[in-house]
Write an enzyme that holds these catalytic residues in place. Structure first.
Site, PDB file in Angstrom:
ATOM      1  N   CYS A 108      56.713 -14.511  17.880  1.00  0.00           N
ATOM      2  CA  CYS A 108      56.142 -14.568  16.789  1.00  0.00           C
ATOM      3  C   CYS A 108      56.767 -14.913  15.416  1.00  0.00           C
ATOM      4  CB  CYS A 108      55.127 -13.343  16.119  1.00  0.00           C
ATOM      5  SG  CYS A 108      53.940 -12.868  17.489  1.00  0.00           S
ATOM      6  N   HIS A 242      53.735 -12.990   8.692  1.00  0.00           N
ATOM      7  CA  HIS A 242      52.921 -12.997   9.988  1.00  0.00           C
ATOM      8  C   HIS A 242      51.613 -12.476  10.038  1.00  0.00           C
ATOM      9  CE1 HIS A 242      51.933 -13.257  14.130  1.00  0.00           C
ATOM     10  NE2 HIS A 242      52.240 -12.247  14.247  1.00  0.00           N
ATOM     11  N   ASN A 272      45.287 -13.696  15.064  1.00  0.00           N
ATOM     12  CA  ASN A 272      46.799 -13.542  15.402  1.00  0.00           C
ATOM     13  C   ASN A 272      46.997 -14.945  16.069  1.00  0.00           C
ATOM     14  OD1 ASN A 272      49.310 -13.468  15.940  1.00  0.00           O
ATOM     15  ND2 ASN A 272      49.077 -11.326  16.250  1.00  0.00           N
TER      16      ASN A 272
HETATM   17  N1  ACO Z   1      36.528  -2.067  20.227  1.00  0.00           N
HETATM   18  C1  ACO Z   1      36.219  -1.007  20.229  1.00  0.00           C
HETATM   19  N2  ACO Z   1      37.107   0.140  20.551  1.00  0.00           N
HETATM   20  C2  ACO Z   1      38.325  -0.356  20.802  1.00  0.00           C
HETATM   21  C3  ACO Z   1      38.678  -1.677  21.057  1.00  0.00           C
HETATM   22  C4  ACO Z   1      37.943  -2.644  20.480  1.00  0.00           C
HETATM   23  N3  ACO Z   1      38.226  -3.886  20.347  1.00  0.00           N
HETATM   24  N4  ACO Z   1      40.281  -1.602  21.141  1.00  0.00           N
HETATM   25  C5  ACO Z   1      40.459  -0.337  21.345  1.00  0.00           C
HETATM   26  N5  ACO Z   1      39.328   0.410  21.336  1.00  0.00           N
HETATM   27  C6  ACO Z   1      39.094   1.852  21.334  1.00  0.00           C
HETATM   28  C7  ACO Z   1      40.239   2.479  22.345  1.00  0.00           C
HETATM   29  O1  ACO Z   1      39.727   2.232  23.776  1.00  0.00           O
HETATM   30  C8  ACO Z   1      40.488   3.762  21.961  1.00  0.00           C
HETATM   31  O2  ACO Z   1      39.139   4.603  22.320  1.00  0.00           O
HETATM   32  P1  ACO Z   1      39.267   6.077  22.853  1.00  0.00           P
HETATM   33  O3  ACO Z   1      39.734   6.932  21.748  1.00  0.00           O
HETATM   34  O4  ACO Z   1      37.976   6.188  23.432  1.00  0.00           O
HETATM   35  O5  ACO Z   1      40.505   6.144  24.075  1.00  0.00           O
HETATM   36  C9  ACO Z   1      40.131   3.624  20.339  1.00  0.00           C
HETATM   37  O6  ACO Z   1      39.702   2.575  19.972  1.00  0.00           O
HETATM   38  C10 ACO Z   1      41.403   3.777  19.400  1.00  0.00           C
HETATM   39  O7  ACO Z   1      42.280   3.217  20.280  1.00  0.00           O
HETATM   40  P2  ACO Z   1      43.732   2.874  19.656  1.00  0.00           P
HETATM   41  O8  ACO Z   1      44.733   1.643  20.676  1.00  0.00           O
HETATM   42  O9  ACO Z   1      44.637   4.130  19.407  1.00  0.00           O
HETATM   43  O10 ACO Z   1      43.455   2.040  18.223  1.00  0.00           O
HETATM   44  P3  ACO Z   1      44.433   2.006  16.988  1.00  0.00           P
HETATM   45  O11 ACO Z   1      43.850   2.787  16.026  1.00  0.00           O
HETATM   46  O12 ACO Z   1      45.749   2.037  17.310  1.00  0.00           O
HETATM   47  O13 ACO Z   1      43.963   0.291  16.712  1.00  0.00           O
HETATM   48  C11 ACO Z   1      45.112  -1.735  16.579  1.00  0.00           C
HETATM   49  C12 ACO Z   1      44.469  -0.468  17.611  1.00  0.00           C
HETATM   50  C13 ACO Z   1      44.140  -2.240  15.862  1.00  0.00           C
HETATM   51  C14 ACO Z   1      45.499  -2.876  17.954  1.00  0.00           C
HETATM   52  C15 ACO Z   1      46.235  -1.049  16.041  1.00  0.00           C
HETATM   53  O14 ACO Z   1      47.015  -0.236  17.031  1.00  0.00           O
HETATM   54  C16 ACO Z   1      47.073  -2.185  15.480  1.00  0.00           C
HETATM   55  O15 ACO Z   1      46.761  -2.527  14.566  1.00  0.00           O
HETATM   56  N6  ACO Z   1      48.237  -2.483  15.952  1.00  0.00           N
HETATM   57  C17 ACO Z   1      49.016  -3.497  15.675  1.00  0.00           C
HETATM   58  C18 ACO Z   1      49.229  -4.280  16.485  1.00  0.00           C
HETATM   59  C19 ACO Z   1      49.344  -5.802  16.396  1.00  0.00           C
HETATM   60  O16 ACO Z   1      48.958  -6.324  15.340  1.00  0.00           O
HETATM   61  N7  ACO Z   1      49.324  -6.672  17.282  1.00  0.00           N
HETATM   62  C20 ACO Z   1      49.244  -7.936  16.990  1.00  0.00           C
HETATM   63  C21 ACO Z   1      50.105  -8.637  18.291  1.00  0.00           C
HETATM   64  S1  ACO Z   1      51.669  -8.566  18.140  1.00  0.00           S
HETATM   65  C22 ACO Z   1      52.423  -9.529  16.977  1.00  0.00           C
HETATM   66  O17 ACO Z   1      51.706 -10.242  16.478  1.00  0.00           O
HETATM   67  C23 ACO Z   1      53.508  -8.877  16.315  1.00  0.00           C
END
Ligand code: ACO
Length: 315
Positions: A108, A242, A272
């Site tokens: 990225c 980003h 993204n």
């Molecule tokens: N829809 C519905 N539910 C979902 C989804 C979805 N798309 N994805 C995950 N869940 C569920 C999970 O299964 C979990 O369920 P459970 O509690 O029953 O096990 C629950 O939601 C919580 O999951 P988490 O992974 O803990 O969710 P979190 O609150 O951490 O949010 C997210 C996930 C949005 C990815 C967050 O961690 C985040 O923003 N991280 C940053 C990652 C990022 O931006 N990556 C980009 C790519 S890397 C880059 O470009 C640098």
């Protein structure tokens, strides 16, 4: 080195959060509140090469340069349609170019890495004007059965023409080896001599670790860049980060204590798109007439490695 023009291109196909909910157990409310993303553009009957060609053509037109002015093409891409030849070579016939071309994989942070390479080529006298693009097709290696990752990504191409002059004032990088947090393996091949090759794997991510890394390191990099140039946060007109997640942008912005107008975003429309997010955003700002001569922009990218890249630009 100076930025002379910008360009970008998005695929035709729009995929909304509701479209994803048609085949994944997810919904618009979950995706939009946690990421800010409402829709993304995804390659369907178009190709990454065609996007890169469109973005390159637009950047050259915007810069007012002709093909014979360009000495080199650099394309930041995690994975193009071919590993060889480079996408930077494949797009040249459509742009009327016949010059040095190479692809750069900096994850990225790849667009900022490509800018640094361009700066070096200009400083060495090897090139006077370069086309620097990012072209990314995350839809090709996201796992479309994994709702925790595929909802985040889109495809895009964007870039700039750069040349001699004053403008890009500083570029910095940092990295730390944390493979498990964000990783995508290439296919293992079929060498009969390979012992225990890594299996082919879609992109894997520890979302909360990525979030913590992105917020803390982007803030640190921006703060250090400001300090190195005796600038206050409000001396910078735009922070082009980003576009990984709206929550990451908001967390960095509130730590810097600057108003929302200085933190432009398009993630709600594009998702993204890895290293393409920053040049696409720059092109949108440029075409909206917001990048006035003399205005200051900080670019901050973070991603696989884990690594970060930061640039300070006077437009
Ligand atoms: N829809 C519905 N539910 C979902 C989804 C979805 N798309 N994805 C995950 N869940 C569920 C999970 O299964 C979990 O369920 P459970 O509690 O029953 O096990 C629950 O939601 C919580 O999951 P988490 O992974 O803990 O969710 P979190 O609150 O951490 O949010 C997210 C996930 C949005 C990815 C967050 O961690 C985040 O923003 N991280 C940053 C990652 C990022 O931006 N990556 C980009 C790519 S890397 C880059 O470009 C640098």
């Amino acid at each position: 080195m100076k930025i002379l023009g910008t360009g970008s291109a998005l695929p035709k196909k729009v995929v909304t959060n509701d479209d994803l909910a048609g085949f994944l157990e997810t919904n618009d409310e979950w995706i939009s509140t946690r990421t800010g993303i409402r829709e993304r553009r995804v390659l369907s009957d178009d190709t990454l090469q065609s996007l890169a060609e469109r973005a390159g053509k637009a950047a050259m037109e915007n810069a007012g340069v002709s093909p014979e002015d360009i000495d080199c093409v650099l394309v930041s891409t995690v994975q193009a349609e071919t590993m060889s030849p480079a996408l930077a070579c494949d797009i040249q016939p459509a742009l009327g170019l016949k010059c040095m071309g190479m692809d750069i994989n900096g994850g990225c942070t790849g667009f900022i890495a490509a800018l640094a390479v361009a700066e070096g080529l200009i400083a060495s006298g090897r090139a006077r004007k370069l086309l620097v693009l990012s072209a990314e097709a995350l839809s090709r290696f996201a796992d479309w059965t994994d709702r925790s990752t595929c909802v985040l990504f889109g495809d895009a191409a964007g870039g700039v023409v750069v040349g001699e002059g004053e403008g890009v004032e500083d570029i910095r990088f940092a990295s730390e080896p944390r493979h498990a947090v964000l990783c995508a393996h290439t296919p293992p091949g079929n060498s009969p001599f390979a012992i225990d090759p890594a299996p082919a794997q879609y992109l894997k991510m520890q979302g909360q670790e990525v979030y913590r890394f992105a917020v803390s390191h982007s803030f640190r990099d921006i703060r250090d860049m400001l300090a190195a140039h005796n600038l206050a946060p409000e001396d910078v007109d735009f922070y082009a980060l980003h576009q990984a997640n709206m929550r990451i942008l908001e967390a960095v912005r509130t730590r810097l204590k600057v108003d929302a107008e200085r933190f432009p975003h398009n993630i709600e429309r594009t998702g993204n798109t890895s290293s393409a997010t920053i040049p696409v955003l720059l092109d949108e700002l440029n075409r909206a007439g917001k990048l006035k001569p003399g205005c200051r922009v900080i670019l901050s990218a973070f991603g696989a490695g884990l690594c970060t890249g930061t640039a300070l630009i006077k437009w």
